[in-house]
Motif scaffolding. Structure first.
Motif, mmCIF file in Angstrom:
data_model
loop_
_atom_site.group_PDB
_atom_site.id
_atom_site.type_symbol
_atom_site.label_atom_id
_atom_site.label_comp_id
_atom_site.label_asym_id
_atom_site.label_seq_id
_atom_site.Cartn_x
_atom_site.Cartn_y
_atom_site.Cartn_z
ATOM 1 N N GLU A 25 21.932 23.366 -19.695
ATOM 2 C CA GLU A 25 22.336 23.730 -18.337
ATOM 3 C C GLU A 25 22.120 22.626 -17.310
ATOM 4 O OE1 GLU A 25 21.276 27.693 -17.088
ATOM 5 O OE2 GLU A 25 21.573 28.478 -19.112
ATOM 6 N N ARG A 26 22.092 21.368 -17.763
ATOM 7 C CA ARG A 26 22.142 20.257 -16.828
ATOM 8 C C ARG A 26 23.512 20.344 -16.180
ATOM 9 N NH1 ARG A 26 17.258 18.011 -15.787
ATOM 10 N NH2 ARG A 26 16.267 17.257 -17.660
ATOM 11 N N THR A 27 23.596 20.115 -14.888
ATOM 12 C CA THR A 27 24.814 20.407 -14.130
ATOM 13 C C THR A 27 25.397 19.157 -13.501
ATOM 14 O OG1 THR A 27 23.907 22.605 -13.665
ATOM 15 C CG2 THR A 27 25.751 21.885 -12.313
ATOM 16 N N PHE A 28 26.719 19.019 -13.617
ATOM 17 C CA PHE A 28 27.432 17.864 -13.081
ATOM 18 C C PHE A 28 28.751 18.317 -12.457
ATOM 19 C CE2 PHE A 28 24.883 16.608 -16.688
ATOM 20 C CZ PHE A 28 24.125 15.567 -16.154
ATOM 21 N N CYS A 29 29.211 17.576 -11.444
ATOM 22 C CA CYS A 29 30.523 17.876 -10.856
ATOM 23 C C CYS A 29 31.609 17.397 -11.822
ATOM 24 C CB CYS A 29 30.665 17.211 -9.482
ATOM 25 S SG CYS A 29 30.795 15.413 -9.516
ATOM 26 N N GLU A 30 32.814 17.847 -11.595
ATOM 27 C CA GLU A 30 33.923 17.498 -12.478
ATOM 28 C C GLU A 30 34.170 15.988 -12.499
ATOM 29 O OE1 GLU A 30 38.434 18.987 -13.510
ATOM 30 O OE2 GLU A 30 37.583 19.501 -11.570
ATOM 31 N N THR A 34 33.690 13.923 -16.037
ATOM 32 C CA THR A 34 34.831 13.331 -16.729
ATOM 33 C C THR A 34 34.911 11.812 -16.564
ATOM 34 O OG1 THR A 34 36.277 13.828 -14.852
ATOM 35 C CG2 THR A 34 36.200 15.454 -16.628
ATOM 36 N N SER A 35 34.817 11.326 -15.322
ATOM 37 C CA SER A 35 35.025 9.889 -15.066
ATOM 38 C C SER A 35 33.804 9.038 -15.370
ATOM 39 C CB SER A 35 35.424 9.671 -13.605
ATOM 40 O OG SER A 35 36.627 10.347 -13.323
ATOM 41 N N VAL A 36 32.627 9.496 -14.985
ATOM 42 C CA VAL A 36 31.410 8.692 -15.140
ATOM 43 C C VAL A 36 30.777 8.902 -16.515
ATOM 44 C CG1 VAL A 36 29.084 8.280 -14.226
ATOM 45 C CG2 VAL A 36 30.974 8.711 -12.647
ATOM 46 N N LEU A 37 30.699 10.147 -16.943
ATOM 47 C CA LEU A 37 29.956 10.476 -18.155
ATOM 48 C C LEU A 37 30.824 10.661 -19.398
ATOM 49 C CD1 LEU A 37 27.528 13.012 -16.451
ATOM 50 C CD2 LEU A 37 27.114 10.601 -16.980
ATOM 51 N N GLY A 38 32.123 10.695 -19.225
ATOM 52 C CA GLY A 38 33.018 10.827 -20.372
ATOM 53 C C GLY A 38 32.832 12.113 -21.159
ATOM 54 N N GLN A 67 16.988 24.905 -6.425
ATOM 55 C CA GLN A 67 16.318 23.646 -6.770
ATOM 56 C C GLN A 67 17.344 22.581 -7.132
ATOM 57 O OE1 GLN A 67 13.746 23.809 -10.180
ATOM 58 N NE2 GLN A 67 13.058 21.724 -9.911
ATOM 59 N N ARG A 68 17.352 21.508 -6.366
ATOM 60 C CA ARG A 68 18.264 20.401 -6.625
ATOM 61 C C ARG A 68 17.590 19.402 -7.547
ATOM 62 N NH1 ARG A 68 22.392 20.848 -2.609
ATOM 63 N NH2 ARG A 68 23.242 18.807 -3.058
ATOM 64 N N ILE A 69 18.353 18.911 -8.530
ATOM 65 C CA ILE A 69 17.888 17.853 -9.415
ATOM 66 C C ILE A 69 18.851 16.696 -9.239
ATOM 67 C CG2 ILE A 69 17.510 17.157 -11.807
ATOM 68 C CD1 ILE A 69 16.799 20.075 -12.389
ATOM 69 N N TYR A 70 18.335 15.561 -8.803
ATOM 70 C CA TYR A 70 19.174 14.405 -8.551
ATOM 71 C C TYR A 70 18.573 13.221 -9.283
ATOM 72 C CZ TYR A 70 21.564 10.734 -5.869
ATOM 73 O OH TYR A 70 22.304 9.634 -5.480
ATOM 74 N N LYS A 71 19.277 12.767 -10.304
ATOM 75 C CA LYS A 71 18.835 11.643 -11.128
ATOM 76 C C LYS A 71 19.992 10.678 -11.300
ATOM 77 C CE LYS A 71 15.613 14.322 -13.922
ATOM 78 N NZ LYS A 71 15.283 14.738 -15.291
ATOM 79 N N PRO A 72 20.251 9.818 -10.310
ATOM 80 C CA PRO A 72 21.344 8.861 -10.472
ATOM 81 C C PRO A 72 21.117 8.015 -11.724
ATOM 82 C CG PRO A 72 20.236 8.579 -8.343
ATOM 83 C CD PRO A 72 19.498 9.624 -9.095
ATOM 84 N N LEU A 73 22.174 7.718 -12.403
ATOM 85 C CA LEU A 73 22.069 6.941 -13.639
ATOM 86 C C LEU A 73 21.909 5.465 -13.320
ATOM 87 C CD1 LEU A 73 24.938 8.682 -15.604
ATOM 88 C CD2 LEU A 73 22.498 9.129 -15.772
#
Length: 79
Positions: A25-30, A34-38, A67-73
């Motif tokens: 359930e790690r969450t990402f925008c579309e 798709t573009s960054v994480l493939g 709860q926000r989780i923000y971990k830029p790669l």
């Protein structure tokens, strides 16, 4: 249901149809999914799939997380 993209911190409210999750359930925008994480979760290496919707009556009973989780790669630019 997490309220934001873990990669770029974009808001992803429960009714959003642009949220993707992995089996943990790690969450990402579309865009990031798709573009960054493939389509692959950077945390577990699993597939990212569209987050299912929760019915409004159950959302009232079981509200989405705040709860926000923000971990830029490292070295990856979110769109």
């Amino acid at each position: 249901m997490r309220p934001s993209c873990e990669c770029c911190d974009k808001d992803l409210p429960p009714e959003s149809d642009g949220a993707f999750i992995c089996s943990f359930e790690r969450t990402f925008c579309e865009d990031c999914a798709t573009s960054v994480l493939g389509g692959v979760c950077p945390n577990c290496g699993g597939e990212l799939a569209p987050r299912p919707a929760r019915s409004p009556d159950l959302l009232d009973k079981y509200p989405a997380s705040t709860q926000r989780i923000y971990k830029p790669l490292d070295g990856v630019q979110a769109v």
